[in-house]
Write an enzyme that holds these catalytic residues in place. Structure first.
Site, PDB file in Angstrom:
ATOM      1  N   ASP A 202     -26.027 -17.144   7.974  1.00  0.00           N
ATOM      2  CA  ASP A 202     -25.729 -17.269   6.541  1.00  0.00           C
ATOM      3  C   ASP A 202     -26.103 -15.974   5.807  1.00  0.00           C
ATOM      4  O   ASP A 202     -27.179 -15.414   6.036  1.00  0.00           O
ATOM      5  CB  ASP A 202     -26.569 -18.438   6.001  1.00  0.00           C
ATOM      6  CG  ASP A 202     -26.191 -18.872   4.608  1.00  0.00           C
ATOM      7  OD1 ASP A 202     -25.032 -19.267   4.412  1.00  0.00           O
ATOM      8  OD2 ASP A 202     -27.057 -18.810   3.709  1.00  0.00           O
ATOM      9  N   GLU A 263     -21.729 -14.479   8.636  1.00  0.00           N
ATOM     10  CA  GLU A 263     -21.086 -14.658   7.342  1.00  0.00           C
ATOM     11  C   GLU A 263     -21.463 -13.439   6.512  1.00  0.00           C
ATOM     12  O   GLU A 263     -22.567 -13.341   5.978  1.00  0.00           O
ATOM     13  CB  GLU A 263     -21.590 -15.932   6.634  1.00  0.00           C
ATOM     14  CG  GLU A 263     -20.818 -16.181   5.357  1.00  0.00           C
ATOM     15  CD  GLU A 263     -21.633 -16.700   4.185  1.00  0.00           C
ATOM     16  OE1 GLU A 263     -21.050 -17.290   3.279  1.00  0.00           O
ATOM     17  OE2 GLU A 263     -22.862 -16.505   4.152  1.00  0.00           O
TER      18      GLU A 263
HETATM   19  C1  BGC Z   1     -23.187 -20.664   2.364  1.00  0.00           C
HETATM   20  C2  BGC Z   1     -23.173 -21.368   1.056  1.00  0.00           C
HETATM   21  C3  BGC Z   1     -24.570 -21.289   0.480  1.00  0.00           C
HETATM   22  C4  BGC Z   1     -25.057 -19.845   0.393  1.00  0.00           C
HETATM   23  C5  BGC Z   1     -26.523 -19.752   0.161  1.00  0.00           C
HETATM   24  C6  BGC Z   1     -23.467 -19.254   1.918  1.00  0.00           C
HETATM   25  O1  BGC Z   1     -22.797 -18.296   2.120  1.00  0.00           O
HETATM   26  O2  BGC Z   1     -21.978 -20.754   3.055  1.00  0.00           O
HETATM   27  O3  BGC Z   1     -22.752 -22.688   1.176  1.00  0.00           O
HETATM   28  O4  BGC Z   1     -24.565 -21.830  -0.806  1.00  0.00           O
HETATM   29  O5  BGC Z   1     -24.805 -19.158   1.574  1.00  0.00           O
HETATM   30  O6  BGC Z   1     -27.207 -20.151   1.312  1.00  0.00           O
END
Ligand code: BGC
Length: 562
Positions: A202, A263
């Site tokens: 994340d 991500e």
């Molecule tokens: C997740 C989100 C989340 C954020 C903070 C992201 O990129 O996919 O759903 O709110 O990170 O953790």
């Protein structure tokens, strides 16, 4: 499960947003039991792996992305023993399982943060987070903004401020602190020891902040956008890469088949490629594809730029159309402006859902024909649309409150799946318990049970496309090129023997020379491909003409978060 060390290079991975996939215990919230009972559905669908969004103990201020304990399971989802049984069962059914790692921030309920609050300014406990004094005029330490709206700083009782790039309940960790690095290394081992096949990382582009926490210069067009520069004080800083090199070494020590997917919202494919160099993370979500409008030149340019940048570091591309943070692509593609990204969770005019579904069918065939791996988001196989009219009393995304109730947030893509039956909860929960977000009655025509019986349903198309992809040697990794094609038409040649043709020209187009049609997203009247549809054709490679020239980065593929 195939003993294939490079399974991830062309895997189709299905995202399970755990709160909304299936409810086993009847409390209206999805859980591990709900996933277990539906594994046969996923196996039959033909996916290679599942990614499960955070299942750890959490106050759920951000749907579980606020983690209070990284090595346990939230009791609403099950127990650690349930998680182990799920991991084993996923493997027994021939699939893999990826869990979500949230390293940028913890929950404010995490013991470290509670200790930091209790210990006070200047304490070693505070040093694991980013606590600072405010300015002499009583303001926060700098001008940074939360992704969800409002300032990125919250003041505590003794007057200090702490940083949170997301919600105030998600304090950012200080990744320069050795405890933080050691703790996450042990969290990785904890889950690798339990047999998970990998991690989705994340906010992988956000872990390191500039040591001086300087103001963001006002010449940055949008303070939250990852810029195409290396001096942004909190996004995509070069120092994040050493963290991923250490993680890669840990994963490798368990074998070459344990993987990471980043991500990382970055400005362009070359910057994404830095995250997937051979000694860093294995793959990264390609958000340029998801942000791209339904336009042939723009899509072609994203494919070219992505593959060129990732080829240079030897990493496979990934493709994704929807996830739990983004307006569902059926809805995006049904609007006059089809581009994803930006603040698209605010309504952008009328939606033609039928058109959106038709384009989504074509987009699936394009995505699954591209080289590399693909991510599906639960419910897209049912053709679910974004619910943009949820009553405001049910909204849970912190974006709603933090934006001063101007942006509804992401709940509209997170509504529990309709599985069966004729009225809510449509088999999501046993019994009649209302799901945590309400489903519309009109989803009665979209249940998995119904679509299984309809040969032309979205579910049937996913099933067939995944089946062909699995069995056709041209699909997944391997050679590809564009063929010359009419304006608004994409023709992708995969070797050996397959052409994917996508028609975004607005009118019908002739099919190129082929032996037979393997699959099409719509019926093909008179042998032509209608507008907003796609087909996979079996071809004789020696009949295929020369490749078309590659394109440059699309002007509308500019970055945007949500
Ligand atoms: C997740 C989100 C989340 C954020 C903070 C992201 O990129 O996919 O759903 O709110 O990170 O953790």
């Amino acid at each position: 499960m195939a003993a294939d060390a490079s399974w991830w290079r062309d895997a189709v991975i299905y995202e399970i947003y755990i709160r909304s996939f299936g409810d086993g215990d009847g409390d209206g919230l999805g859980d591990i039991a709900g996933i277990r009972s539906r594994l046969p559905y996923l196996r039959d669908l033909g996916v290679d792996a599942i990614w499960i969004t955070p299942w750890y103990p959490s106050p759920m201020a951000d749907g579980g992305y606020d983690v209070a304990d990284y090595c346990d399971i939230d009791p609403r989802f099950g127990t650690l023993a349930d998680a182990q049984e799920l991991i084993d069962e996923v493997h027994a059914q021939g699939m893999r399982i990826i869990v979500d790692l949230v390293p940028n921030h913890t929950s404010d309920h995490h013991p470290w943060f509670q200790e930091a609050l209790a210990a006070g300014p200047g304490s070693p406990e505070r040093a694991r987070y980013l606590f600072r004094d405010g300015t002499s005029s009583g303001g926060p330490p700098n001008n940074w903004r939360s992704v969800f709206g409002g300032p990125a700083w919250t003041r505590v009782a003794d007057g200090q401020w702490y940083l949170h790039l997301f919600d105030a309940h998600q304090p950012d960790l200080d990744w320069q602190h050795r405890d933080v690095r050691a703790e996450f290394e042990s969290i990785l081992r904890f889950w690798l020891d339990r047999g998970v096949d990998g991690f989705r990382v994340d906010v992988a582009h956000g872990l390191i902040k500039h040591a001086d926490l300087p103001d963001i210069p006002t010449d940055h067009e949008d303070m939250l956008e990852p810029p195409d520069r290396t001096d942004h004080p909190h996004w995509d800083r070069p120092e994040v890469h050493e963290i991923y090199r250490s993680w890669r070494a840990i994963a490798e020590s368990y074998g070459p088949d344990r993987v990471f997917v980043a991500e990382a919202w970055v400005a362009k494919p070359e910057r994404l490629a830095c995250y997937v160099r051979p000694d860093e993370l294995h793959t990264a979500f390609n958000f340029d594809f998801l942000r791209c409008s339904w336009h042939a030149d723009a899509l072609r340019a994203v494919v070219d730029c992505t593959t060129r940048a990732l080829d240079a570091v030897g990493a496979p591309p990934t493709w994704v159309l929807s996830n739990h943070d983004i307006t569902r692509h059926v809805t995006r593609y049904g609007r006059a402006s089809t581009r994803g990204g930006g603040s698209q969770h605010e309504s952008h005019g009328p939606v033609d859902v039928a058109l959106g579904r038709r384009r989504a069918r074509a987009a699936l065939l394009l995505m699954l024909a591209l080289p590399g791996s693909a991510y599906l988001y639960q419910g897209e196989e049912l053709g679910l649309e974004e619910l943009e009219d949820l009553p405001i009393e049910v909204l849970q995304d912190p974006t709603w409150e933090r934006s001063g109730r101007t942006a509804r947030g992401r709940d509209g893509c997170r509504v529990p799946l309709p599985w069966s039956g004729f009225r809510p909860p449509f088999g999501f929960s046993p019994g009649d318990t209302p799901p945590w977000l309400p489903q519309p009655q009109r989803w009665v025509s979209l249940t998995a049970e119904l679509q299984k019986r309809e040969p032309d349903s979205m579910l049937a198309l996913y099933h067939r496309a995944l089946g062909v992809r699995r069995n056709h040697s041209a699909l997944g990794e391997g050679g590809w090129s564009w063929l010359p094609s009419a304006t608004g038409v994409l023709a992708l040649h995969r070797t050996p023997g397959l052409v994917c043709i996508v028609n975004i020209s607005g009118g019908p187009t002739a099919l190129p020379r082929h032996e037979r049609v393997l699959l099409s997203s719509e019926p093909l009247p008179d042998g032509a491909l209608p507008a907003d549809s796609a087909a996979w054709l079996e071809v004789a490679d020696h009949h295929v003409p020369q490749r078309a020239a590659a394109t440059s980065f699309p002007t509308d593929g500019v970055p945007g978060r949500w």
